[in-house]
Write an enzyme that holds these catalytic residues in place. Sequence first.
Site, PDB file in Angstrom:
ATOM      1  N   GLY A 309       1.914   9.907   9.363  1.00 27.61           N
ATOM      2  CA  GLY A 309       2.835   9.177   8.503  1.00 27.61           C
ATOM      3  C   GLY A 309       3.193   9.985   7.260  1.00 27.61           C
ATOM      4  O   GLY A 309       3.345  11.211   7.301  1.00 27.61           O
ATOM      5  N   SER A 310       3.289   9.293   6.125  1.00 28.09           N
ATOM      6  CA  SER A 310       3.815   9.916   4.911  1.00 28.09           C
ATOM      7  C   SER A 310       2.927  11.009   4.333  1.00 28.09           C
ATOM      8  O   SER A 310       3.391  11.810   3.510  1.00 28.09           O
ATOM      9  CB  SER A 310       4.061   8.844   3.843  1.00 28.09           C
ATOM     10  OG  SER A 310       5.080   7.959   4.265  1.00 28.09           O
ATOM     11  N   THR A 311       1.641  11.068   4.703  1.00 25.60           N
ATOM     12  CA  THR A 311       0.803  12.163   4.205  1.00 25.60           C
ATOM     13  C   THR A 311       1.328  13.510   4.689  1.00 25.60           C
ATOM     14  O   THR A 311       1.128  14.534   4.039  1.00 25.60           O
ATOM     15  CB  THR A 311      -0.655  11.983   4.656  1.00 25.60           C
ATOM     16  OG1 THR A 311      -0.699  11.850   6.082  1.00 25.60           O
ATOM     17  CG2 THR A 311      -1.277  10.749   4.012  1.00 25.60           C
ATOM     18  N   SER A 366       8.069   8.270  -1.613  1.00 28.87           N
ATOM     19  CA  SER A 366       7.873   8.423  -0.167  1.00 28.87           C
ATOM     20  C   SER A 366       9.134   8.016   0.596  1.00 28.87           C
ATOM     21  O   SER A 366       9.088   7.253   1.566  1.00 28.87           O
ATOM     22  CB  SER A 366       6.673   7.586   0.299  1.00 28.87           C
ATOM     23  OG  SER A 366       6.202   8.050   1.536  1.00 28.87           O
TER      24      SER A 366
END
Length: 722
Positions: A309-311, A366
């Site tokens: 995901g956003s990491t 994000s």
Amino acid sequence: MSQPSISSKRRLLFIFSAVSLVLFLLIIRLGWIQIVKGERYKELADKQQTRDIPIPAKRGVIYDRNGKELAISASTNTVWGHPNEIAEPEKTASILAGILNLDEAEVLTKLTNRQYIVKIAPYIDDDLAKAVRAERLKGISVAEDNKRFYPYGNFAAYVLGHTTNDNKGMSGIELEYEKYLSGIPGRWIKSTDGAGRQLSFSTEKYHQAENGLNVVLTIDEVIQHFSEKAVDNALAINKAKRVSVIVMDIRTGEILSMAAKPDYDPNEPRTPLNEELKLQIDQMDQDKKLEAWYAMWRNPLINDTYEPGSTFKLLTTAAALEEGVATPQSTFVDNGHVIVAGTRIRCWRWYNPHGHQTLVEAVQNSCNPVFVELGQRMGVQTFYNYIDGFGISDTTGIDLPGERKSLMYNIKNVGPVELATISFGQSISVTPIQLITAVSAIANDGKLMQPRIVKELTDQDGNVVHRFEETMVRQVISEKTSKVMREIMESVVSDGGGSHAYIPGYRVGGKTGTAQKVVGGKYAQGLYVSSFIGIAPADDPKLAILAIVDEPGGFSTYGSTTAAPIAKEVLEETLRYLDVKPKYTDKEEEEFGRAKITVPEVRNMTVKEAGQILLDQKLQFNIEPEYYADQNDMVVDMFPKPGASVPEKSIILLYTKPNADIPSTVEVPDLTGKTIKEANYILSNLGLKLKVSGSGMAITQYPEAGTIVESETIISVEFKPE
């Protein structure tokens, strides 16, 4: 004398010829046995006469980086049987089954086996071994053995792994370093007659076992404790399927902690800690049990992949900055969605678009469309070059078994939509160890380090046999880009979605992530993996941390509110443990900073006197042992020691003992009308104890007022409301 008849001569000739033929055949047979098959029969005779008892080697110890024993070998005993020497197997089986509490039929099956030697009962204690020896059973021997023992139970279970019943590594470090830990078994060889007695002319040989080497991990037992505690708490709070944490030394690639819950106890690896799962496994057939056990032993931080995901946006941002397709001040416009090859890709805040924003703000927010644009600016080939550079397309090479590769599109199959989704961490699955290694490279001046979990091998005397040095794999991005990325990551925590990882006095950087899980080849509604990847301190990074919450079922599913608090808890305790001094900003100093106080000397004072001095110095105190409530007790020791510099309002531990100077007898005071607090204060000053009944004001007491009693006497007082 009469001559023998012709018929008699013929009979004699026949008998002579027959005897000669038999003798000739016997000579041939004897020659065949002695010459042709001599070596074979000699081997069989030696085997029949030789008793060979294995002497197991002592398995090496597994230590943490500071010498704390995490896995040891405890001395025990094993019962062996020699079926060819047992004259009465039924009787022997009955006796052994009775002593060892075993199934008699199973023991008899082993004793009637055609093998030369069989294991009857491993790992029995000394009392049982003594009882077996006392029976003097023919064909039965008891030899010393070693059993693997994990002193802290399920502590670091996925790192340490466990061994089989034969003391062979089955998972984790035990499996990966089996050839070093196992050592070389010894043998006890002697010749015996048919009754099992040692032959007088034989030579007895005892080959000493060579013990295994010790393995020293990079794991720090204290940091591992911090991680396991935080993971345990988060598992309960978030009602999650699983919670995991990795802490890595950014500069060296050393793993300082690796924790995942739920886990298992390596001492009893086939018995789940979860009672419900235990009942389920008990009802399974053997094949299903094996599947369930292997699933329970899997290290999710090494063996499993997930969509980051956003990491993953940190990798996209670093690549874009390094390629020069964007700067921190580059501006973007978010309309809530972006159209890619006819496909609408939405921002998570599509209902309220972010509008105009810089790259730094886009990372803080994000915002998916911005990262889609960054991926498009770089193109597939360039973006994949950086993915390869960060080690995502291959295993990291960490020294744990079963490391898995990432799941990603072949570059030939990456179209505009695939490029877009990969850029913000979907359509690609990575292992946790891959992600934390890549983000550590971003913070480590662009240097990608190979992660490792073993520091060195030592012998039984503690001498280092081999040291595993840190390994730099490659330079991925420049130091300049790394510095910019650290500032961007810090801004995410101080001003963006990672605020729940903020620690006053420490500059923490990071990125949250929330991704839908893929089940059956498609995204599952309502199932998420929430995560937070962080570094600290951002200005001089020492630690990287990755916290993952799999299928949170509590109040939130977002990484910012489920995973970031885990990282904060672990980082805060770890930084203090590593003696990393906090650096408060002016605003933090005003809100969180505390003046330093020099601890005064209060030993050899009463608790009352010491407590007053400490309170005057703006310090607090606790008394040990806690059951002493007498203010006249003497302070015999304290921690921290006098002269130590501690923050204001710190707690000083006072270690006390009864005051010998208090008179041995005392007159009981009148407590009528006193509250519990007042009565306790009065009695404690006189060296007396209070036993309370009821609440409110004192109405009766025993012994009565004026009675002369010994110090430490308990005064029973009944209280009633006014």
